[in-house]
Design a protein around this motif. Structure first.
Motif, PDB file in Angstrom:
ATOM      1  N   GLN A  37      15.847  -2.107  30.160  1.00 22.73           N
ATOM      2  CA  GLN A  37      14.987  -3.101  30.788  1.00 22.73           C
ATOM      3  C   GLN A  37      15.488  -3.460  32.181  1.00 22.73           C
ATOM      4  OE1 GLN A  37      15.279  -7.231  29.493  1.00 22.73           O
ATOM      5  NE2 GLN A  37      13.049  -7.366  29.359  1.00 22.73           N
ATOM      6  N   GLN A  38      16.800  -3.582  32.323  1.00 20.95           N
ATOM      7  CA  GLN A  38      17.386  -3.927  33.615  1.00 20.95           C
ATOM      8  C   GLN A  38      17.171  -2.830  34.646  1.00 20.95           C
ATOM      9  OE1 GLN A  38      21.510  -5.138  32.870  1.00 20.95           O
ATOM     10  NE2 GLN A  38      20.803  -6.218  31.039  1.00 20.95           N
ATOM     11  N   GLN A  39      16.904  -1.615  34.173  1.00 20.00           N
ATOM     12  CA  GLN A  39      16.603  -0.503  35.087  1.00 20.00           C
ATOM     13  C   GLN A  39      15.106  -0.378  35.352  1.00 20.00           C
ATOM     14  OE1 GLN A  39      18.395   3.201  33.815  1.00 20.00           O
ATOM     15  NE2 GLN A  39      20.409   2.251  33.470  1.00 20.00           N
ATOM     16  N   GLY A  40      14.317  -1.306  34.822  1.00 23.11           N
ATOM     17  CA  GLY A  40      12.879  -1.276  35.015  1.00 23.11           C
ATOM     18  C   GLY A  40      12.145  -0.357  34.070  1.00 23.11           C
ATOM     19  N   ASP A  41      12.788   0.026  32.978  1.00 24.30           N
ATOM     20  CA  ASP A  41      12.190   0.954  32.014  1.00 24.30           C
ATOM     21  C   ASP A  41      11.167   0.212  31.151  1.00 24.30           C
ATOM     22  OD1 ASP A  41      12.454   3.691  30.567  1.00 24.30           O
ATOM     23  OD2 ASP A  41      12.636   2.217  28.956  1.00 24.30           O
ATOM     24  N   ALA A  42       9.942   0.708  31.128  1.00 20.44           N
ATOM     25  CA  ALA A  42       8.857   0.026  30.420  1.00 20.44           C
ATOM     26  C   ALA A  42       9.079   0.020  28.913  1.00 20.44           C
ATOM     27  CB  ALA A  42       7.521   0.682  30.750  1.00 20.44           C
ATOM     28  N   ALA A  43       9.522   1.143  28.366  1.00 22.81           N
ATOM     29  CA  ALA A  43       9.729   1.221  26.916  1.00 22.81           C
ATOM     30  C   ALA A  43      10.863   0.290  26.480  1.00 22.81           C
ATOM     31  CB  ALA A  43      10.029   2.657  26.499  1.00 22.81           C
ATOM     32  N   GLY A  44      11.929   0.249  27.271  1.00 29.10           N
ATOM     33  CA  GLY A  44      13.029  -0.661  26.959  1.00 29.10           C
ATOM     34  C   GLY A  44      12.589  -2.104  27.032  1.00 29.10           C
ATOM     35  N   SER A  45      11.777  -2.443  28.034  1.00 33.79           N
ATOM     36  CA  SER A  45      11.267  -3.815  28.167  1.00 33.79           C
ATOM     37  C   SER A  45      10.406  -4.192  26.971  1.00 33.79           C
ATOM     38  CB  SER A  45      10.455  -3.952  29.455  1.00 33.79           C
ATOM     39  OG  SER A  45      11.285  -3.796  30.590  1.00 33.79           O
ATOM     40  N   ALA A  46       9.629  -3.221  26.473  1.00 40.72           N
ATOM     41  CA  ALA A  46       8.770  -3.489  25.320  1.00 40.72           C
ATOM     42  C   ALA A  46       9.603  -3.774  24.074  1.00 40.72           C
ATOM     43  CB  ALA A  46       7.836  -2.310  25.078  1.00 40.72           C
ATOM     44  N   VAL A  47      10.699  -3.034  23.906  1.00 42.89           N
ATOM     45  CA  VAL A  47      11.582  -3.281  22.764  1.00 42.89           C
ATOM     46  C   VAL A  47      12.187  -4.682  22.851  1.00 42.89           C
ATOM     47  CG1 VAL A  47      13.742  -2.609  21.620  1.00 42.89           C
ATOM     48  CG2 VAL A  47      12.124  -0.854  22.375  1.00 42.89           C
ATOM     49  N   VAL A  48      12.681  -5.037  24.019  1.00 43.97           N
ATOM     50  CA  VAL A  48      13.271  -6.377  24.193  1.00 43.97           C
ATOM     51  C   VAL A  48      12.225  -7.448  23.909  1.00 43.97           C
ATOM     52  CG1 VAL A  48      14.259  -7.993  25.862  1.00 43.97           C
ATOM     53  CG2 VAL A  48      15.030  -5.610  25.819  1.00 43.97           C
ATOM     54  N   GLY A  49      11.009  -7.237  24.397  1.00 42.52           N
ATOM     55  CA  GLY A  49       9.949  -8.202  24.151  1.00 42.52           C
ATOM     56  C   GLY A  49       9.628  -8.357  22.675  1.00 42.52           C
ATOM     57  N   GLU A  50       9.589  -7.225  21.956  1.00 41.01           N
ATOM     58  CA  GLU A  50       9.325  -7.266  20.518  1.00 41.01           C
ATOM     59  C   GLU A  50      10.443  -7.993  19.780  1.00 41.01           C
ATOM     60  OE1 GLU A  50       8.428  -4.148  16.811  1.00 41.01           O
ATOM     61  OE2 GLU A  50       9.406  -3.438  18.650  1.00 41.01           O
ATOM     62  N   TYR A  51      11.678  -7.676  20.154  1.00 37.49           N
ATOM     63  CA  TYR A  51      12.826  -8.310  19.492  1.00 37.49           C
ATOM     64  C   TYR A  51      12.842  -9.815  19.742  1.00 37.49           C
ATOM     65  CZ  TYR A  51      17.601  -9.595  18.323  1.00 37.49           C
ATOM     66  OH  TYR A  51      18.690 -10.219  17.790  1.00 37.49           O
ATOM     67  N   VAL A  52      12.658 -10.228  20.982  1.00 39.44           N
ATOM     68  CA  VAL A  52      12.662 -11.657  21.308  1.00 39.44           C
ATOM     69  C   VAL A  52      11.513 -12.378  20.596  1.00 39.44           C
ATOM     70  CG1 VAL A  52      12.346 -13.341  23.170  1.00 39.44           C
ATOM     71  CG2 VAL A  52      13.871 -11.387  23.505  1.00 39.44           C
ATOM     72  N   HIS A  53      10.384 -11.696  20.454  1.00 43.05           N
ATOM     73  CA  HIS A  53       9.246 -12.287  19.749  1.00 43.05           C
ATOM     74  C   HIS A  53       9.633 -12.660  18.320  1.00 43.05           C
ATOM     75  CE1 HIS A  53       5.282 -12.842  17.993  1.00 43.05           C
ATOM     76  NE2 HIS A  53       5.514 -11.851  17.154  1.00 43.05           N
ATOM     77  N   TYR A  54      10.225 -11.719  17.600  1.00 42.96           N
ATOM     78  CA  TYR A  54      10.600 -11.992  16.208  1.00 42.96           C
ATOM     79  C   TYR A  54      11.738 -13.015  16.131  1.00 42.96           C
ATOM     80  CZ  TYR A  54       7.641  -8.168  14.590  1.00 42.96           C
ATOM     81  OH  TYR A  54       6.575  -7.369  14.301  1.00 42.96           O
ATOM     82  N   LEU A  55      12.699 -12.901  17.045  1.00 40.51           N
ATOM     83  CA  LEU A  55      13.792 -13.875  17.072  1.00 40.51           C
ATOM     84  C   LEU A  55      13.254 -15.270  17.311  1.00 40.51           C
ATOM     85  CD1 LEU A  55      16.830 -14.529  17.090  1.00 40.51           C
ATOM     86  CD2 LEU A  55      16.864 -13.913  19.527  1.00 40.51           C
ATOM     87  N   SER A  56      12.276 -15.386  18.197  1.00 41.63           N
ATOM     88  CA  SER A  56      11.723 -16.704  18.520  1.00 41.63           C
ATOM     89  C   SER A  56      10.993 -17.325  17.336  1.00 41.63           C
ATOM     90  CB  SER A  56      10.786 -16.607  19.727  1.00 41.63           C
ATOM     91  OG  SER A  56       9.544 -16.003  19.387  1.00 41.63           O
ATOM     92  N   ILE A  57      10.370 -16.500  16.505  1.00 38.89           N
ATOM     93  CA  ILE A  57       9.676 -17.039  15.330  1.00 38.89           C
ATOM     94  C   ILE A  57      10.679 -17.717  14.405  1.00 38.89           C
ATOM     95  CG2 ILE A  57       8.389 -16.449  13.234  1.00 38.89           C
ATOM     96  CD1 ILE A  57       7.087 -14.168  14.844  1.00 38.89           C
ATOM     97  N   GLY A  58      11.786 -17.021  14.141  1.00 38.79           N
ATOM     98  CA  GLY A  58      12.813 -17.595  13.276  1.00 38.79           C
ATOM     99  C   GLY A  58      13.445 -18.833  13.865  1.00 38.79           C
ATOM    100  N   VAL A  59      13.776 -18.781  15.150  1.00 38.83           N
ATOM    101  CA  VAL A  59      14.404 -19.938  15.792  1.00 38.83           C
ATOM    102  C   VAL A  59      13.429 -21.114  15.846  1.00 38.83           C
ATOM    103  CG1 VAL A  59      15.388 -20.811  17.949  1.00 38.83           C
ATOM    104  CG2 VAL A  59      16.041 -18.554  17.102  1.00 38.83           C
ATOM    105  N   ALA A  60      12.158 -20.842  16.107  1.00 44.11           N
ATOM    106  CA  ALA A  60      11.165 -21.922  16.121  1.00 44.11           C
ATOM    107  C   ALA A  60      11.024 -22.557  14.739  1.00 44.11           C
ATOM    108  CB  ALA A  60       9.823 -21.397  16.601  1.00 44.11           C
ATOM    109  N   ASN A  61      11.090 -21.735  13.684  1.00 44.48           N
ATOM    110  CA  ASN A  61      11.060 -22.289  12.328  1.00 44.48           C
ATOM    111  C   ASN A  61      12.244 -23.228  12.107  1.00 44.48           C
ATOM    112  OD1 ASN A  61       8.775 -20.849  11.684  1.00 44.48           O
ATOM    113  ND2 ASN A  61       9.854 -19.233  10.572  1.00 44.48           N
ATOM    114  N   ILE A  62      13.425 -22.790  12.558  1.00 44.83           N
ATOM    115  CA  ILE A  62      14.630 -23.608  12.433  1.00 44.83           C
ATOM    116  C   ILE A  62      14.459 -24.926  13.181  1.00 44.83           C
ATOM    117  CG2 ILE A  62      17.059 -23.738  13.151  1.00 44.83           C
ATOM    118  CD1 ILE A  62      17.137 -20.650  12.617  1.00 44.83           C
TER     119      ILE A  62
END
Length: 312
Positions: free
Chosen positions: A221-246
Motif C-alpha cells: 500500500q505504501q508503494q501505491g499498489d492497488a491490490a495491497g491497498s484493497a487488502v488493507v482496506g478489507e482488513y481494517v473494515h473487519y477489525l473496525s467491526i470488532g472494535v466498534a462492538n467492543i
C-alpha cells in the motif's frame, strides 16, 4: 516502595521480573518452559525463578499470568491447552516450594492491566486491550479492575461472531472476530489477493522478506499498489467491526491495540479510528470518543501485569 514478582508463563518460555508498585522492572529472568516435561517440572522451574528473584529483597506478593482459563479464587489453572494442564492446583505446588501464595491471572488480562497501570492507558479508569497476533486476544479493565467473569474466562474478545456463518475459527465456531482480524487472517487475505493479482507489488515484497506476513499488504500500500491497498482496506473494515462492538458494549476511555499487526502504527490506527467512529452508537451526536492507541509495553506487559495483579 513495595515490590512484587510477576511471572509470565508461556508455552515456549517462562519470564519473570521484580516489579515496583509503579510498574518499573528492576530485575528480569527467563528460561524455556519445556511443557513436554510435565506440570511438576514446569512448576519447579517457576519456583526456582521466584526464589531467585526474591533473594535479597522484600517481596510483597507474586502474580502469574497463564494462558487459558484460570481460577484465582481456587488457585488452579482450569485449562491451558498449550501446557496440557487441566484443573492443576499450581498455587499449592508453588506455595510449598516458595512460601508465596501466588495470584493467578490470564496472560492477556495481565497484559491489559499492565497497559492501564503503567502503559499507554495509564490514568484511564477503563480500557480494553486487543491483541492482534496468531489469534485475537484481549483484556478488559473497568473502574480500574480486570473483568474476569464468573468462571475467570471473560474477555475472549476474539470469539465474538462478526460475520454470520463466516470463516471457520479454531474455537469451532464460524465468523469469529479472530478469523478476520488476526495476523493469520491478514495473511490469508493477502495470499488470496496475490493469487488474483500477479502484477501486484506484494509478490516482490514477499520474496524480499522470506514470504507473506502481516506487513506485506501494508508495505505494498505504501508503494501505491492497488491490490495491497484493497487488502488493507478489507482488513481494517473487519477489525473496525470488532472494535466498534467492543466500544458499544463497554465504551472505555481507551482501546489499545497490541501484537505484531499493531507495529504498522498510524498506517493501521488512522483508518481504524475513522471507521470505528462511524459505527459507534450515537456517533452523530456524541462528542466523546474512546482513544484508539497502540500498546507500548511490548513483551514486558505480561510480567508487569502479573506483578501488579498481585498488588490488587
Amino acid at each position: 516502595m513495595k515490590y512484587y514478582i510477576g511471572i509470565d508463563l508461556g508455552g515456549t518460555n517462562i519470564k519473570g521480573a521484580v516489579v515496583s508498585e509503579t510498574g518499573e522492572i528492576l530485575r528480569q529472568s527467563s528460561c524455556p518452559t519445556r511443557a513436554e516435561a510435565g506440570a511438576a517440572a514446569v512448576t519447579e522451574s517457576i519456583a526456582n525463578m521466584i526464589n531467585d528473584l526474591a533473594a535479597g529483597r522484600e517481596i510483597t506478593g507474586v502474580g502469574m499470568g497463564c494462558p487459558g482459563t484460570v481460577d484465582d479464587a481456587g488457585g488452579t489453572v482450569v485449562y491451558a491447552c498449550n501446557l496440557g494442564w487441566m484443573h492443576y492446583d499450581v498455587r499449592a505446588a508453588l506455595r510449598e516450594k516458595t512460601g508465596f501464595s501466588v495470584r493467578l491471572v490470564n496472560d492477556a488480562n495481565a497484559a491489559a492491566l499492565a497497559e492501564v497501570k503503567a502503559g499507554c492507558a495509564k490514568g484511564a479508569q477503563s480500557a480494553v486491550v486487543v491483541t492482534l497476533g496468531t489469534g485475537v486476544g484481549g483484556g478488559v479493565v473497568l473502574d480500574g479492575k480486570l473483568l474476569t467473569g464468573y468462571s475467570g474466562a471473560a474477555s475472549e474478545l476474539g470469539h465474538m461472531v462478526i460475520v454470520a456463518d463466516g470463516e471457520p475459527c479454531a474455537c469451532g465456531r464460524r465468523g469469529c472476530f479472530e478469523a478476520y482480524a488476526s495476523a493469520t487472517a491478514l495473511i490469508r487475505m493477502t495470499k488470496a489477493a496475490m493469487e488474483k493479482h500477479p502484477e501486484s507489488a506484494m509478490h516482490s515484497i514477499a520474496a524480499e522478506n522470506g514470504g507473506v506476513d502481516g506487513r506485506t499488504a501494508f508495505l505494498a500500500q505504501q508503494q501505491g499498489d492497488a491490490a495491497g491497498s484493497a487488502v488493507v482496506g478489507e482488513y481494517v473494515h473487519y477489525l473496525s467491526i470488532g472494535v466498534a462492538n467492543i466500544v458499544n458494549i463497554f465504551f472505555p476511555e481507551v482501546v489499545a491495540v497490541s501484537g505484531g499487526v499493531s507495529n504498522q502504527g498510524e498506517n493501521l490506527l488512522a483508518p481504524l479510528r475513522q471507521a470505528v467512529s462511524q459505527q459507534e452508537y450515537g456517533a452523530a451526536y456524541t462528542t466523546r470518543h474512546p482513544r484508539i492507541l497502540r500498546c507500548i509495553l511490548g513483551n514486558d506487559a505480561g510480567v508487569i501485569g502479573a506483578a501488579l495483579f498481585a498488588e490488587e
